[in-house]
Design an enzyme around this catalytic site. Structure first.
Site, mmCIF file in Angstrom:
data_model
loop_
_atom_site.group_PDB
_atom_site.id
_atom_site.type_symbol
_atom_site.label_atom_id
_atom_site.label_comp_id
_atom_site.label_asym_id
_atom_site.label_seq_id
_atom_site.Cartn_x
_atom_site.Cartn_y
_atom_site.Cartn_z
ATOM 1 N N THR A 20 0.807 -1.227 0.000
ATOM 2 C CA THR A 20 0.000 0.000 0.000
ATOM 3 C C THR A 20 0.842 1.280 0.000
ATOM 4 O OG1 THR A 20 -0.152 0.008 2.410
ATOM 5 C CG2 THR A 20 -1.888 -1.182 1.216
ATOM 6 N N TRP A 21 2.044 1.197 -0.554
ATOM 7 C CA TRP A 21 2.850 2.432 -0.676
ATOM 8 C C TRP A 21 2.124 3.439 -1.587
ATOM 9 C CZ3 TRP A 21 8.596 2.535 -2.881
ATOM 10 C CH2 TRP A 21 9.088 3.841 -2.781
ATOM 11 N N TYR A 57 4.780 5.879 4.136
ATOM 12 C CA TYR A 57 3.990 5.897 2.904
ATOM 13 C C TYR A 57 2.913 6.988 3.027
ATOM 14 C CZ TYR A 57 6.067 1.246 2.045
ATOM 15 O OH TYR A 57 6.926 0.182 1.860
ATOM 16 N N LEU A 206 6.356 -6.693 -9.426
ATOM 17 C CA LEU A 206 6.028 -6.137 -10.752
ATOM 18 C C LEU A 206 7.049 -5.091 -11.198
ATOM 19 C CD1 LEU A 206 2.175 -5.737 -10.178
ATOM 20 C CD2 LEU A 206 3.389 -7.649 -11.228
ATOM 21 N N ARG A 208 7.832 -2.138 -10.099
ATOM 22 C CA ARG A 208 7.228 -0.803 -10.190
ATOM 23 C C ARG A 208 6.431 -0.616 -11.492
ATOM 24 N NH1 ARG A 208 11.815 -1.268 -8.025
ATOM 25 N NH2 ARG A 208 13.177 -0.577 -9.717
ATOM 26 N N LYS A 214 2.424 -3.032 -19.469
ATOM 27 C CA LYS A 214 1.597 -1.906 -19.945
ATOM 28 C C LYS A 214 2.436 -0.681 -20.314
ATOM 29 C CE LYS A 214 0.731 0.037 -15.376
ATOM 30 N NZ LYS A 214 -0.198 0.301 -14.303
HETATM 31 N N1 LIG Z 1 10.348 -2.497 2.347
HETATM 32 C C1 LIG Z 1 10.614 -1.611 1.428
HETATM 33 O O1 LIG Z 1 11.613 -0.892 1.503
HETATM 34 C C2 LIG Z 1 9.685 -1.493 0.247
HETATM 35 C C3 LIG Z 1 10.092 -0.790 -0.887
HETATM 36 C C4 LIG Z 1 9.205 -0.724 -1.964
HETATM 37 C C5 LIG Z 1 7.968 -1.334 -1.870
HETATM 38 N N2 LIG Z 1 7.593 -2.005 -0.739
HETATM 39 C C6 LIG Z 1 6.278 -2.658 -0.607
HETATM 40 O O2 LIG Z 1 5.999 -3.356 -1.784
HETATM 41 C C7 LIG Z 1 4.801 -2.830 -2.399
HETATM 42 C C8 LIG Z 1 4.938 -2.912 -3.879
HETATM 43 O O3 LIG Z 1 5.712 -1.818 -4.354
HETATM 44 P P1 LIG Z 1 6.603 -1.861 -5.584
HETATM 45 O O4 LIG Z 1 7.265 -0.596 -5.750
HETATM 46 O O5 LIG Z 1 7.500 -2.967 -5.320
HETATM 47 O O6 LIG Z 1 5.581 -2.085 -6.748
HETATM 48 P P2 LIG Z 1 5.180 -3.374 -7.590
HETATM 49 O O7 LIG Z 1 4.244 -4.225 -6.839
HETATM 50 O O8 LIG Z 1 6.373 -4.007 -8.187
HETATM 51 O O9 LIG Z 1 4.405 -2.644 -8.765
HETATM 52 C C9 LIG Z 1 3.368 -1.759 -8.552
HETATM 53 C C10 LIG Z 1 3.001 -1.229 -9.932
HETATM 54 O O10 LIG Z 1 2.278 -2.203 -10.620
HETATM 55 C C11 LIG Z 1 1.147 -1.613 -11.218
HETATM 56 N N3 LIG Z 1 0.042 -2.596 -11.160
HETATM 57 C C12 LIG Z 1 -0.410 -3.258 -10.073
HETATM 58 N N4 LIG Z 1 -1.409 -4.095 -10.429
HETATM 59 C C13 LIG Z 1 -1.589 -3.926 -11.754
HETATM 60 C C14 LIG Z 1 -2.472 -4.484 -12.712
HETATM 61 N N5 LIG Z 1 -3.384 -5.410 -12.371
HETATM 62 N N6 LIG Z 1 -2.384 -4.089 -13.991
HETATM 63 C C15 LIG Z 1 -1.474 -3.181 -14.361
HETATM 64 N N7 LIG Z 1 -0.605 -2.609 -13.504
HETATM 65 C C16 LIG Z 1 -0.673 -2.975 -12.218
HETATM 66 C C17 LIG Z 1 0.861 -0.349 -10.466
HETATM 67 O O11 LIG Z 1 0.324 0.506 -11.428
HETATM 68 P P3 LIG Z 1 -0.014 2.094 -11.271
HETATM 69 O O12 LIG Z 1 1.314 2.782 -11.344
HETATM 70 O O13 LIG Z 1 -0.853 2.383 -12.428
HETATM 71 O O14 LIG Z 1 -0.727 2.250 -9.985
HETATM 72 C C18 LIG Z 1 2.263 0.036 -9.955
HETATM 73 O O15 LIG Z 1 2.883 0.801 -10.945
HETATM 74 C C19 LIG Z 1 4.650 -1.447 -1.804
HETATM 75 O O16 LIG Z 1 3.327 -0.993 -1.851
HETATM 76 C C20 LIG Z 1 5.137 -1.663 -0.388
HETATM 77 O O17 LIG Z 1 4.107 -2.249 0.386
HETATM 78 C C21 LIG Z 1 8.454 -2.105 0.308
#
Ligand SMILES: NC(=O)c1ccc[n+]([C@@H]2O[C@H](COP(=O)([O-])OP(=O)(O)OC[C@H]3O[C@@H](n4cnc5c(N)ncnc54)[C@H](OP(=O)(O)O)[C@@H]3O)[C@@H](O)[C@H]2O)c1
Length: 330
Positions: A20-21, A57, A206, A208, A214
């Site tokens: 949920t970032w 976040y 994913l 980011r 897409k």
């Molecule tokens: N511990 C840490 O330091 C840390 C660091 C980063 C993240 N996190 C955690 O991990 C989570 C995930 O973050 P992440 O940065 O790693 O992102 P991710 O899950 O790799 O990717 C998120 C991206 O995927 C897109 N997306 C999600 N579902 C989709 C779908 N069904 N169809 C098309 N696009 C889709 C979103 O689109 P949109 O851009 O259009 O919304 C967003 O751009 C965070 O929310 C947080 O909880 C933790």
């Protein structure tokens, strides 16, 4: 949905956790509360029972929205909450603070924002090199002994930092980055965790959004979106990554009749990671969760993925750009 047992966690955990970032808005170009709440509910309806958040976040916004969504949904006892500690912010920015004082203050703030009196999993968000790892670990042990936090985790720690942490406090989970393009944990953190029964709950499945298929060379990002400063999304690398994405998409489609998104998340689970975090902020983004389950990747496909990376990514880069500074305290 598949569920796994995680030492320290009271019930079986869904292998997909909702991240949920983006719901907090900060570094993702803003947020919409109603859509965010609908997203959380949509994930829960798909069998996800773990929601991951952090105070930083949106500087409390994500935790508040998660708390509101769970209050509306009810059944707190069926849902697992993970949040984090050890990042502070002021008008100059975000910086690391793993001190005992900070941890004791933040846990109260998080409980209040989330509307709960316990946390199922509590992660130290980033190691703080300005003080001994043992200081953060001792504070986490205290909270664990009090029962305020049920399972203890660390995020973005090296294996040496985890080894030191473990001398002071039980360590149940680790949250490093991991996806098809970002695999540095394979050489150290991942085998270390596997040998010591520290469960991996990895972020970035994913990459980011890159691994959703897409994106194109014309994709732009709004406002403070972190992808404006992500070196993967800058030329000449972006074109290489997009070419790899195109090839991976064909493998997913031809061999499994699946989307790249489903393939990318399945890849993380097939690599032996118990829980993959999937970040989203719109309810329709949760619809493909069901596509991840009921099939698996064979060895030939895993090696095809490696060949695509070797052929297309000339200058690989990881998520290091996200690391917050250590000394911004004034
Ligand atoms: N511990 C840490 O330091 C840390 C660091 C980063 C993240 N996190 C955690 O991990 C989570 C995930 O973050 P992440 O940065 O790693 O992102 P991710 O899950 O790799 O990717 C998120 C991206 O995927 C897109 N997306 C999600 N579902 C989709 C779908 N069904 N169809 C098309 N696009 C889709 C979103 O689109 P949109 O851009 O259009 O919304 C967003 O751009 C965070 O929310 C947080 O909880 C933790």
């Amino acid at each position: 949905m598949e569920y796994v047992e995680i030492p320290g966690v009271e019930r079986k955990v869904s292998r997909i956790a909702l991240g949920t970032w983006a719901i907090g808005g900060w570094m993702w170009g803003g947020t919409d509360e109603t859509e965010s709440i609908e997203t959380i509910h949509a994930a829960l309806e798909q069998g996800v029972n773990l929601v991951d958040t952090a105070p930083v976040y949106g500087f409390g916004a994500s935790e508040r929205i998660v708390g509101k969504a769970l209050a509306e949904y009810g059944r707190r006892g069926d849902i697992l909450l993970s949040t984090k500690v050890g990042l502070e912010w002021n008008d100059k920015g975000v910086f690391r603070n793993g001190s005992r004082d900070r941890i004791m203050k933040e846990v109260e703030d998080s409980l209040q924002r989330l509307g709960t009196d316990y946390l199922d999993i509590y992660f130290v968000h980033w190691p703080d090199p300005t003080r001994p790892v043992g200081e953060s670990a001792a504070a986490m042990r205290e909270l664990h002994e009090q029962g305020v936090i049920k399972a203890v985790g660390v995020s973005n720690f090296t294996q040496d930092q985890m080894e030191t942490f473990r001398q002071e406090c039980p360590l149940h989970l680790a949250q490093p980055p991991y996806n098809i393009f970002e695999r540095s944990i394979e050489s150290d953190v991942k085998p270390w965790c596997e040998r010591r029964q520290v469960s991996l709950m990895t972020y970035g499945a994913l990459c980011r959004g890159l691994l959703t298929g897409k994106m194109s060379v014309d994709t732009t990002f709004e406002g403070d979106d972190l992808r404006n400063v992500d070196p993967k999304f800058k030329e000449p690398r972006f074109a290489d990554y997009l070419q790899a994405v195109g090839k991976l998409e064909k493998v997913a489609d031809k061999r499994f009749d699946r989307s790249l998104l489903a393939f990318a998340v399945r890849w993380v689970l097939e690599k032996g990671v118990p829980i993959a975090i999937w970040g989203g902020r719109r309810p329709e983004q949760m619809a493909p969760i069901g596509d991840i389950f009921g099939w698996s990747l064979d060895l030939a496909t895993l090696s095809a993925v490696d060949s695509i990376l070797a052929e297309k990514i000339k200058s690989p880069v990881g998520p290091e750009f996200m690391a917050p500074p250590t000394g911004l305290t004034a």
